[in-house]
Design an enzyme around this catalytic site. Structure first.
Site, PDB file in Angstrom:
ATOM      1  N   ASN A   9       0.861  -1.181   0.000  1.00 11.60           N
ATOM      2  CA  ASN A   9       0.000   0.000   0.000  1.00 11.60           C
ATOM      3  C   ASN A   9       0.898   1.231   0.000  1.00 11.60           C
ATOM      4  O   ASN A   9       1.486   1.582   1.020  1.00 11.60           O
ATOM      5  CB  ASN A   9      -0.905  -0.021   1.236  1.00 11.60           C
ATOM      6  CG  ASN A   9      -1.758   1.231   1.353  1.00 11.60           C
ATOM      7  OD1 ASN A   9      -1.892   2.004   0.400  1.00 11.60           O
ATOM      8  ND2 ASN A   9      -2.343   1.450   2.520  1.00 11.60           N
ATOM      9  N   TRP A  10       0.979   1.894  -1.143  1.00 13.53           N
ATOM     10  CA  TRP A  10       1.898   3.027  -1.282  1.00 13.53           C
ATOM     11  C   TRP A  10       1.335   4.325  -0.716  1.00 13.53           C
ATOM     12  O   TRP A  10       2.029   5.335  -0.693  1.00 13.53           O
ATOM     13  CB  TRP A  10       2.269   3.216  -2.753  1.00 13.53           C
ATOM     14  CG  TRP A  10       3.090   2.105  -3.317  1.00 13.53           C
ATOM     15  CD1 TRP A  10       3.529   0.974  -2.664  1.00 13.53           C
ATOM     16  CD2 TRP A  10       3.578   1.995  -4.651  1.00 13.53           C
ATOM     17  NE1 TRP A  10       4.248   0.184  -3.508  1.00 13.53           N
ATOM     18  CE2 TRP A  10       4.302   0.775  -4.743  1.00 13.53           C
ATOM     19  CE3 TRP A  10       3.474   2.793  -5.781  1.00 13.53           C
ATOM     20  CZ2 TRP A  10       4.910   0.358  -5.921  1.00 13.53           C
ATOM     21  CZ3 TRP A  10       4.077   2.381  -6.957  1.00 13.53           C
ATOM     22  CH2 TRP A  10       4.791   1.177  -7.022  1.00 13.53           C
ATOM     23  N   LYS A  11       0.058   4.296  -0.314  1.00 16.98           N
ATOM     24  CA  LYS A  11      -0.581   5.477   0.282  1.00 16.98           C
ATOM     25  C   LYS A  11      -0.371   6.695  -0.631  1.00 16.98           C
ATOM     26  O   LYS A  11      -0.419   6.561  -1.851  1.00 16.98           O
ATOM     27  CB  LYS A  11      -0.071   5.682   1.703  1.00 16.98           C
ATOM     28  CG  LYS A  11      -0.250   4.419   2.565  1.00 16.98           C
ATOM     29  CD  LYS A  11       0.008   4.637   4.018  1.00 16.98           C
ATOM     30  CE  LYS A  11      -0.201   3.329   4.776  1.00 16.98           C
ATOM     31  NZ  LYS A  11      -0.076   3.503   6.241  1.00 16.98           N
ATOM     32  N   HIS A  95      -9.526   1.166   4.998  1.00 17.49           N
ATOM     33  CA  HIS A  95      -8.276   1.339   5.746  1.00 17.49           C
ATOM     34  C   HIS A  95      -8.509   2.300   6.911  1.00 17.49           C
ATOM     35  O   HIS A  95      -9.329   3.218   6.821  1.00 17.49           O
ATOM     36  CB  HIS A  95      -7.188   1.880   4.816  1.00 17.49           C
ATOM     37  CG  HIS A  95      -5.815   1.831   5.397  1.00 17.49           C
ATOM     38  ND1 HIS A  95      -5.364   2.775   6.287  1.00 17.49           N
ATOM     39  CD2 HIS A  95      -4.794   0.948   5.220  1.00 17.49           C
ATOM     40  CE1 HIS A  95      -4.124   2.479   6.637  1.00 17.49           C
ATOM     41  NE2 HIS A  95      -3.755   1.378   6.005  1.00 17.49           N
ATOM     42  N   GLU A 167      -5.244  -4.846  10.781  1.00 20.61           N
ATOM     43  CA  GLU A 167      -4.247  -3.805  10.990  1.00 20.61           C
ATOM     44  C   GLU A 167      -4.524  -3.101  12.311  1.00 20.61           C
ATOM     45  O   GLU A 167      -5.364  -2.197  12.364  1.00 20.61           O
ATOM     46  CB  GLU A 167      -4.303  -2.775   9.859  1.00 20.61           C
ATOM     47  CG  GLU A 167      -3.776  -3.251   8.533  1.00 20.61           C
ATOM     48  CD  GLU A 167      -3.428  -2.073   7.630  1.00 20.61           C
ATOM     49  OE1 GLU A 167      -2.287  -1.997   7.179  1.00 20.61           O
ATOM     50  OE2 GLU A 167      -4.298  -1.226   7.408  1.00 20.61           O
ATOM     51  N   GLY A 173       2.503   2.500  10.859  1.00 18.29           N
ATOM     52  CA  GLY A 173       3.446   3.591  10.698  1.00 18.29           C
ATOM     53  C   GLY A 173       4.179   4.004  11.952  1.00 18.29           C
ATOM     54  O   GLY A 173       4.873   5.016  11.955  1.00 18.29           O
ATOM     55  N   SER A 213       3.310  -1.942  10.440  1.00 18.00           N
ATOM     56  CA  SER A 213       4.769  -1.967  10.616  1.00 18.00           C
ATOM     57  C   SER A 213       5.371  -3.329  10.268  1.00 18.00           C
ATOM     58  O   SER A 213       6.241  -3.839  10.974  1.00 18.00           O
ATOM     59  CB  SER A 213       5.155  -1.545  12.035  1.00 18.00           C
ATOM     60  OG  SER A 213       4.783  -0.198  12.276  1.00 18.00           O
ATOM     61  N   GLY A 234       2.976  -1.156   4.328  1.00 16.88           N
ATOM     62  CA  GLY A 234       2.997   0.271   4.042  1.00 16.88           C
ATOM     63  C   GLY A 234       4.386   0.744   3.683  1.00 16.88           C
ATOM     64  O   GLY A 234       4.874   0.525   2.581  1.00 16.88           O
ATOM     65  N   GLY A 235       5.061   1.394   4.645  1.00 17.25           N
ATOM     66  CA  GLY A 235       6.345   2.032   4.375  1.00 17.25           C
ATOM     67  C   GLY A 235       7.389   1.123   3.765  1.00 17.25           C
ATOM     68  O   GLY A 235       8.163   1.545   2.892  1.00 17.25           O
TER      69      GLY A 235
END
Length: 250
Positions: A9-11, A95, A167, A173, A213, A234-235
């Site tokens: 998920n590149w947000k 989300h 999640e 994050g 995370s 995510g990140g």
């Protein structure tokens, strides 16, 4: 058999140029994926460019959101048919950032999920509790209630196309991650809820991802849990080396 799904998920990151560079790097190191699926979910602006690159590759494409109508006067929104047309197979629904910042309710998440299914998209529906809810001992009832609400009026024959992503909000994050044992316990509770709704046979086929995370140094232990069927990343999905390591978990 549940085929694990690793989703990036590149947000709200990556311009079109940055997205295409990242995808080329991913494809260069991906290899064949015989026992797992991997997808990326870029921002809307990069979907077309990424779709062209991943066509006929092992890397799949998803979107981060949709509006639950096929067309209409909904300025700024993107419909399920538009996502299908551009090459998406998956879409993230509900989300925690959508729920928190844009006020998406359980009922609206359910509308989105059913709209995705109606147009042949596979929804990745997100559920999770906050830190105060976990500290109060309410994590499991909160999460299982979200599951029930999201799946309202979803027929059994559609459940093969539904992915659930657990999640915990406090882990997204932050660098904090639920322990593998805690994550497994919640995944087992989600699967038990699915069994109540649809029977144990269908519940055993639904993929349940963990998100929050997820990193190269914790993916192996997370994926060793019996009810964890993938990750919503995510990140760590924004850099090719870290995302490839997650995709190629042991």
């Amino acid at each position: 058999m549940r085929i694990p799904l690793i989703a990036g998920n590149w947000k709200m990151y990556k311009t079109v140029g940055e997205a295409t560079t990242l995808v080329r790097d991913l494809l260069a190191g991906l290899g064949e994926l015989s026992d797992r699926e991997a997808i990326v979910c870029p921002p809307f602006t990069a979907l077309a460019a990424v779709a062209a690159l991943v066509a006929d590759s092992p890397l799949g494409l998803g979107a981060q959101n949709l509006y639950p109508e096929a067309q209409g006067a909904f300025t700024g929104e993107v419909s399920p048919p538009m996502l299908v047309d551009i090459g998406c197979r998956y879409v993230i629904i509900g989300h925690s950032e959508r729920r928190q910042y844009f006020g998406e309710s359980d009922a609206f998440v359910n509308r989105k999920l059913r709209a995705a299914l109606a147009h042949g998209l596979r929804p990745i529906v997100c559920v999770g509790e906050s830190k105060p809810q976990r500290d109060a001992g309410q994590a499991e009832p909160i999460v299982t209630a979200q599951v029930r609400a999201a799946l309202l009026e979803v027929p059994p024959d559609q459940m093969a196309n539904v992915v659930i992503a657990y999640e915990p909000i406090w882990a997204i994050g932050t660098g904090d991650t639920a322990t593998p044992a805690d994550a497994q316990a919640m995944h087992a509770a989600i699967r038990a809820t699915l069994a109540e709704l649809y029977g144990s046979e269908i519940a055993a086929t639904v993929r349940i991802q963990y998100g929050g995370s997820v990193k190269p140094d914790n993916i192996d232990e997370l994926m060793a849990q019996p009810d964890i069927d993938g990750a919503l990343v995510g990140g760590a999905s924004l850099q090719a080396a870290s995302f490839l390591r997650i995709i190629h978990y042991q």
